[in-house]
Design an enzyme around this catalytic site. Sequence first.
Site: not given
Ligand code: F6R
Length: 271
Positions: A67, A136, A138, A143
């Site tokens: 992303d 959450d 995702h 989301e």
């Molecule tokens: C990042 C992504 C997100 C993260 C997720 C966890 O490219 O796609 O889904 O993997 O938000 O983020 P962290 O690792 O910062 O807790």
Amino acid sequence: MRVIVAKNAAEVGKRAAGIIAATVNREPSCVLGLATGGTPLDAYRELIRRHKEEGLDFSRVTTFNLDEYVGLPPTHPQSYRYFMQTNLFDHLNIVPANTHVPDGRSLNFETHCRQYEHRIADAGGIDLQLLGVGSDGHIAFNEPGSSLGSRTRLKTLTRETVEANARFFGSIDKVPRLAITMGVGTILETKRCLLLAVGEHKAAAVQATVEGPVSAQVTASALQLHQEVIVILDEAAARRLERRAYYDDVEQAQTLLEEGRFQELGIGNQS
Ligand code: F6R
């Protein structure tokens, strides 16, 4: 899903890097799916170490990131392209043209997202997809409420995500409201997934992902439908798992199989 519980965050990173490195060694022209965020940083540091000290070769590897924020140029310190350059790509012998991150500057969203999917398909699909999980539930920027069949597309970030990100941007007004993200359907088509989670604040999301019902409200739970998923957790992130003892038994059996200790598995004991 294969669930591995490691001692701590550093061990999670080492186990993950070991699986990525084995993939690269086995298939030097493999296609890796990569993630940003805090979770994969230990794994990236270990991959850099293995490249520098052990000659792990990325010269034929292709990568696709999950992303990118819309509106940020690749040079912006909070852009995911910048994150990947500084935390991984700049330290490996990977060919820059073989690294793909959605372009946050593109306003031609539909075409850009379609092309991103085509590039993945042209590369032969993703062999191993690294994933973190949001608290959450995702995956990527899918989301809660995202279609479980979704493809790479434009996504509006939830208020919670925008607020959580404000600390990185100095002010909430500077936080992008949109992102381009691989869809859940795109992720489900990858050949293997490696989901990492570290810390108590991920424990509920991990439990819902691994043991909860498959639901668009927890997009990571769609991984229950994937053909091959390895989940690596630290003790804190594993704390709420209800079938933890079974996951440990599976790991123990796997170790005995790999070591050829068949008698301890009850193989060949019958008269
Ligand atoms: C990042 C992504 C997100 C993260 C997720 C966890 O490219 O796609 O889904 O993997 O938000 O983020 P962290 O690792 O910062 O807790």
